[in-house]
Write an enzyme that holds these catalytic residues in place. Structure first.
Site, PDB file in Angstrom:
ATOM      1  CB  THR A  95      -0.898   0.011   1.259  1.00 22.59           C
ATOM      2  OG1 THR A  95      -1.569   1.268   1.371  1.00 22.59           O
ATOM      3  CG2 THR A  95      -0.078  -0.197   2.519  1.00 22.59           C
ATOM      4  CG  ASP A  96      -1.165   4.950  -1.024  1.00 24.22           C
ATOM      5  OD1 ASP A  96      -1.726   4.301  -0.109  1.00 24.22           O
ATOM      6  OD2 ASP A  96      -1.772   5.797  -1.709  1.00 24.22           O
ATOM      7  CD  GLU A  97      -3.505   3.657   4.343  1.00 25.87           C
ATOM      8  OE1 GLU A  97      -3.366   3.792   5.574  1.00 25.87           O
ATOM      9  OE2 GLU A  97      -4.559   3.268   3.815  1.00 25.87           O
ATOM     10  CE1 TYR A 112      -3.140  -2.422   5.641  1.00 25.32           C
ATOM     11  CE2 TYR A 112      -3.389  -0.072   5.212  1.00 25.32           C
ATOM     12  CZ  TYR A 112      -3.232  -1.362   4.745  1.00 25.32           C
ATOM     13  OH  TYR A 112      -3.178  -1.605   3.397  1.00 25.32           O
ATOM     14  CE  LYS A 155       0.325  -4.667   2.990  1.00 20.58           C
ATOM     15  NZ  LYS A 155       0.223  -6.058   2.425  1.00 20.58           N
TER      16      LYS A 155
END
Length: 351
Positions: free
Chosen positions: A132-134, A158, A162
């Site tokens: 993810t970009d997060e 989260y 990741k």
């Protein structure tokens, strides 16, 4: 043969459906069927010998090892993850177990399998990790979009979990030689999206006559990626990506949350107007912002476009119209997934 983990979830099931629509290479689909995993997503593949579903956890080394030995896949595509920021704030342990420990155990199973392959098969094998970009953190309004070289600065349990999984994948390539690829995607939307995320939640609530909850001032910006475009990007990276590399996947569609919800209301006003003639916008309700809410994400997709020739097929305008129409046409699916447990979650989160 390929092995897909998390293939009954939102992005994973779309990938499996698209994969088998584009070629006849069989898929072994491993999914634990937690709340967001749904076999009805794959109902159209019932009886299709190309799709082999196995219920199980990526952290079950014995099961994964048996599957690898039996089916001898040429690639593993790892979608399996806990993926909702709000849920990670309330209960981070599941995210640590699945996203970090689960990825570690999956990598260990893959390492044992890969070490037993012939040299030719080792060269052909791929482990593609979907992230993810997060992991990159948050951007200010005028900051350039995230590139693959951006420093990791995760701000939620989260995104931290990741980020850890990404680091493990990278380490297994550099330490053990596992032929890995990593993709970091922006916010996906489209068919089969579990209605806890912004777009499906607001469609579901709008049609039910319920408030459309918007965090804070609604001006948090995200890049939006139609899920089928994401699937085509993954296929391209699997086909031609350079080993050990990371590829950002986005739609070049930066939108504030309130703009997205206004667009949804406009489309619903057109496609399924309210009986009283009022706009669905009257249901918009601003609620207390969540802790550590990142202000802006933006993805620079230049590397994927220049090196591998991939571009998204959908604009936000075309993709969101297809998405709204899909939910209108598939209210039976929505009804099946919005159980009592789901309703209890919404009450807890948006009280």
């Amino acid at each position: 043969m390929i092995l897909v983990t998390g293939g009954a979830g939102f992005i994973g099931s779309n990938f499996v459906l698209d994969w088998l629509a584009n070629n006849d290479e069989p898929v072994v689909n491993l999914d634990a069927l937690t709340y967001a995993g749904n076999l009805s997503n794959l109902e159209s593949l019932s009886g299709d010998a190309r799709h082999i579903f196995v219920q199980g956890d990526i952290g079950d080394g014995k099961l994964v090892g048996e599957l690898l030995a039996k089916y001898q896949p040429r690639a593993v595509i790892n979608f399996a993850a806990e993926s909702h920021v709000d849920r990670s704030i309330h209960g981070p342990e599941d995210f640590i177990q699945t996203n970090i420990v689960g990825t570690f155990r999956l990598l260990e199973s893959v390492r044992a399998y890969w070490n037993g392959l012939s040299e030719a098969d080792k060269q052909e094998f791929r482990f593609l990790h979907v992230s993810t970009d997060e992991v990159y953190g948050s951007l200010e309004a005028n900051d350039p979009a995230f590139k693959e070289t951006n420093q990791y600065q995760p701000n939620s349990p989260y995104s931290a979990s990741k980020a850890a999984s990404d680091h493990l994948v990278r380490a297994y390539h550099h330490t053990y030689g596992i032929p890995v690829l990593t993709t970091n995607c922006s916010n996906n939307y489209g068919p089969y999206h579990f209605p806890e995320k912004l777009i499906p939640l607001c469609i579901h609530n709008a049609l039910a006559g319920k408030p459309l909850p918007i965090y804070g001032d609604g001006k948090q910006v995200r890049d939006w990626l139609y899920v089928k475009d994401h699937c085509s990007a993954i296929r391209r990276v699997l086909e031609a990506g350079k080993l050990g590399e990371t590829y950002n996947v986005g739609g070049w569609n930066e939108k504030a949350n309130i703009e997205v919800v206004n667009t949804l209301c406009h489309l619903l006003d057109e496609l399924q107007p309210r009986i009283d003639g009022e706009s669905y916008k009257t249901q918009i309700t601003f609620v207390k912002d969540r802790p550590g809410h990142d202000r802006r994400y933006a993805i620079d997709v230049t590397k994927l476009e220049k090196e591998l020739g991939w571009k998204p097929a959908e604009t936000f305008e075309t993709g969101i119209r297809k998405t709204v129409q899909w939910y209108l046409d598939n209210q039976g699916w929505v009804k099946n997934v919005t159980s009592g447990a789901y309703r209890n979650w919404l009450e807890k989160q948006y009280q």
